[in-house]
Structures are given as C-alpha cells and as structure tokens.
Write a protein that holds these residues in place. Structure first.
Motif, PDB file in Angstrom:
ATOM      1  N   UNK A 104      48.395  61.096  37.176  1.00 45.81           N
ATOM      2  CA  UNK A 104      47.957  60.871  38.548  1.00 45.81           C
ATOM      3  C   UNK A 104      48.755  59.737  39.170  1.00 45.81           C
ATOM      4  N   UNK A 105      49.183  59.864  40.417  1.00 43.80           N
ATOM      5  CA  UNK A 105      50.005  58.841  41.050  1.00 43.80           C
ATOM      6  C   UNK A 105      49.211  57.570  41.309  1.00 43.80           C
ATOM      7  N   UNK A 106      49.887  56.429  41.234  1.00 48.24           N
ATOM      8  CA  UNK A 106      49.227  55.154  41.500  1.00 48.24           C
ATOM      9  C   UNK A 106      49.624  54.583  42.847  1.00 48.24           C
ATOM     10  N   UNK A 107      50.556  55.233  43.544  1.00 49.95           N
ATOM     11  CA  UNK A 107      51.051  54.662  44.792  1.00 49.95           C
ATOM     12  C   UNK A 107      49.959  54.546  45.840  1.00 49.95           C
ATOM     13  N   UNK A 108      48.944  55.431  45.784  1.00 51.49           N
ATOM     14  CA  UNK A 108      47.877  55.382  46.773  1.00 51.49           C
ATOM     15  C   UNK A 108      46.728  54.484  46.331  1.00 51.49           C
ATOM     16  N   UNK A 109      46.763  54.005  45.080  1.00 50.00           N
ATOM     17  CA  UNK A 109      45.688  53.163  44.576  1.00 50.00           C
ATOM     18  C   UNK A 109      45.726  51.806  45.261  1.00 50.00           C
ATOM     19  N   UNK A 110      44.547  51.221  45.425  1.00 50.71           N
ATOM     20  CA  UNK A 110      44.450  49.938  46.105  1.00 50.71           C
ATOM     21  C   UNK A 110      45.006  48.819  45.241  1.00 50.71           C
ATOM     22  N   UNK A 111      45.857  48.005  45.813  1.00 49.09           N
ATOM     23  CA  UNK A 111      46.339  46.799  45.143  1.00 49.09           C
ATOM     24  C   UNK A 111      45.460  45.637  45.600  1.00 49.09           C
ATOM     25  N   UNK A 112      44.849  44.945  44.656  1.00 46.77           N
ATOM     26  CA  UNK A 112      43.911  43.877  44.974  1.00 46.77           C
ATOM     27  C   UNK A 112      44.618  42.530  45.112  1.00 46.77           C
ATOM     28  N   UNK A 113      44.024  41.654  45.881  1.00 44.92           N
ATOM     29  CA  UNK A 113      44.501  40.277  45.978  1.00 44.92           C
ATOM     30  C   UNK A 113      43.899  39.474  44.830  1.00 44.92           C
ATOM     31  N   UNK A 114      44.396  38.263  44.626  1.00 44.73           N
ATOM     32  CA  UNK A 114      43.850  37.398  43.581  1.00 44.73           C
ATOM     33  C   UNK A 114      42.366  37.128  43.822  1.00 44.73           C
ATOM     34  N   UNK A 115      41.994  36.912  45.076  1.00 44.64           N
ATOM     35  CA  UNK A 115      40.594  36.646  45.397  1.00 44.64           C
ATOM     36  C   UNK A 115      39.711  37.847  45.076  1.00 44.64           C
ATOM     37  N   UNK A 116      40.229  39.037  45.346  1.00 42.68           N
ATOM     38  CA  UNK A 116      39.466  40.245  45.037  1.00 42.68           C
ATOM     39  C   UNK A 116      39.346  40.448  43.533  1.00 42.68           C
ATOM     40  N   UNK A 117      40.393  40.126  42.799  1.00 40.35           N
ATOM     41  CA  UNK A 117      40.349  40.260  41.345  1.00 40.35           C
ATOM     42  C   UNK A 117      39.333  39.302  40.733  1.00 40.35           C
ATOM     43  N   UNK A 118      39.220  38.117  41.305  1.00 43.77           N
ATOM     44  CA  UNK A 118      38.221  37.160  40.809  1.00 43.77           C
ATOM     45  C   UNK A 118      36.818  37.773  40.871  1.00 43.77           C
ATOM     46  N   UNK A 119      36.545  38.521  41.929  1.00 43.60           N
ATOM     47  CA  UNK A 119      35.232  39.145  42.092  1.00 43.60           C
ATOM     48  C   UNK A 119      35.065  40.346  41.161  1.00 43.60           C
ATOM     49  N   UNK A 120      36.186  40.925  40.733  1.00 46.32           N
ATOM     50  CA  UNK A 120      36.125  42.086  39.853  1.00 46.32           C
ATOM     51  C   UNK A 120      36.043  41.708  38.373  1.00 46.32           C
ATOM     52  N   UNK A 121      36.303  40.444  38.059  1.00 40.43           N
ATOM     53  CA  UNK A 121      36.129  39.987  36.693  1.00 40.43           C
ATOM     54  C   UNK A 121      34.658  40.085  36.287  1.00 40.43           C
ATOM     55  N   UNK A 122      34.413  40.267  35.001  1.00 40.93           N
ATOM     56  CA  UNK A 122      33.039  40.263  34.512  1.00 40.93           C
ATOM     57  C   UNK A 122      32.391  38.913  34.803  1.00 40.93           C
ATOM     58  N   UNK A 123      31.115  38.953  35.142  1.00 43.94           N
ATOM     59  CA  UNK A 123      30.359  37.739  35.432  1.00 43.94           C
ATOM     60  C   UNK A 123      29.230  37.589  34.411  1.00 43.94           C
TER      61      UNK A 123
END
Length: 258
Positions: A47-66
C-alpha cells in the motif's frame, strides 16, 4: 535522573534504568505481557504511503503511549533519559549501521525532524519487593519507544535502511556517546511481531566499560510513521535469562497510530 547516552545503548544502560526504577517507585498493577505471533521475521505491505499523514513532533508527542494506557507498565517522559539528537552518537564506524544505532536510541532512523520518545517499564511486583526478593523485583523489562514521521516515501526508506543495516552490520560496529565507547559485537535477526505495514526485529550483543549483555529492538512502520522499540531487562544482565520486547507495548503503541 539523567544517564549517559552511551549507557542508554550499551550494556550499562540497564544499570542506569534500574536506578531510575528505584527512584520512580513500584506499582501494584498486574502485568499484561502476552506475546503475539507472526509467521515471518518481517511483514510488508504494498500500500502506498505517499497519501499517509506525516505528523509533526508535537503531534507525535500526543501519539506516544501515556501513563495508564498499558496495564502493568509505567510510562515516563524521555526528556531526561533519552538522547536529544543524533549528534550524541559519534564515530559510528560503519555508515550503514547508523540507522540501527539510531533505532536503538529511540531516535529517527531516517531523515526527519519530527520525532518523540518515552520509556515504558514493567511495574515491579510489590509482593516480591516486600519479601526481599530483589532479583525477582527487578526482573523487569524497560522499553524505549521512539516515534518519527516522514513525508512521501520517507518512512519506507527509513525502514529499509534499518532492515538493510541489520544484515550489513551482523558482525557488529562501534560508536562513542558522551565519552563512552561502546562495541556492538553481534546483530542477529529475530522474529518480528508482524505489526503495522512492515516490521523487523533484531537482537544486539553489546559491551561498554567492561559490561556486556543482549538487548532487543523492533522497528515497525505504520504508514508514514516509524515506531522503534528497544528493550532491556535488568535481571537478564546477571542471569542471562531470555526475554522479549513486551507485545503489550508494541500493540498498544500501534493502536494509537492507526
């Protein structure tokens, strides 16, 4: 408690994490470390990844396990326990091994500034600690989790660089971090979880300042995002007992990236 970056990757990493565990204390929650299975050391998707969302560092912080999202595990910030940038790792003696070294340090294995990391550690069993069974009380696995995100096919390229590096660096490599010389003596492919679009797993035999041990890494691609998992077990340093990267951590992190 801050620790040297060389120790984070070499064998002395476990000693420092053990100190961190002593400071942060224990929890009485039960552990959920059921291991998933897969028929392949790595899995891939066309499956292509070109259309997948690229996250910012701030967004990745929220996606980390809490904290509270993985039963039986304590989640702590990587701010004081993980290297801030790739510049911390110096003198990596083989260019093809750089992505492998970065993955082991919860740093982006590819070219991106969008990254975040933290540490997920098993809760110490309070009954063992109260009984004075310190060996069992610290038979814990700590996993350094790194997330990085990429534009276009950057994630696919980063994953391939790690996969290729595992094969190219099977005989080991050396590097320096915070003045500590570390020697990776061997890299062995392992059975991956099969999570995400692609996954690759490997064991690393490492030595630093007279100590040695075996550590485990898995790298998983979820679309445009790469998740890296580097695990150390405290008791295994002295007992040689086998251990795995906790499936619960890989599964829980993957669920947040879907």
């Amino acid at each position: 408690m801050k620790r040297s970056s060389g120790a984070r990757i070499g064998a002395t990493v476990a000693v420092s994490v053990l100190s961190l565990a002593l400071i942060t204390g224990c929890s009485d929650e039960g552990s959920d470390d059921s291991k998933g299975s897969t028929d392949s050391g790595s899995s891939s998707s066309s499956s292509p990844t070109t259309a997948a969302k690229a996250y910012s560092a701030a967004e990745l912080e929220k996606l980390l396990l809490a904290q509270g999202e993985v039963k039986g595990y304590k989640v702590t910030s990587g701010d004081d326990t993980l290297p801030k940038s790739k510049s911390v790792l110096k003198n990596i003696d083989k260019a093809e091994c750089e992505p492998v070294a970065y993955a082991m340090a919860a740093l982006p294995p590819g070219d991106t500034d969008a990254s975040a990391s933290n540490t997920v550690t098993e809760d110490a069993p309070t009954d063992a600690a109260s009984a004075g069974d310190f060996a069992e009380a610290f038979n814990l696995t700590a996993t350094y989790v790194g997330l990085s995100s990429y534009e276009g096919d950057g994630a696919e390229k980063a994953f391939k660089a790690v996969s290729d590096g595992v094969a190219a660096c099977s005989g080991g490599f050396g590097f320096t971090a915070d003045g500590t010389d570390t020697k990776i003596t061997k890299i062995s492919s392992e059975k991956a979880s099969g999570a995400g679009d692609e996954s690759v797993a490997f064991a690393v035999d490492s030595g630093a300042e007279g100590e040695s041990g075996t550590f485990h890494t898995e790298v998983v691609r979820h679309g445009s995002t790469i998740a890296t998992f580097y695990s150390v077990n405290f008791a295994a340093l002295t007992t040689g007992k086998a251990y795995d990267i906790p499936a619960a951590v890989i599964d829980a992190q993957g669920a947040k990236l879907k």
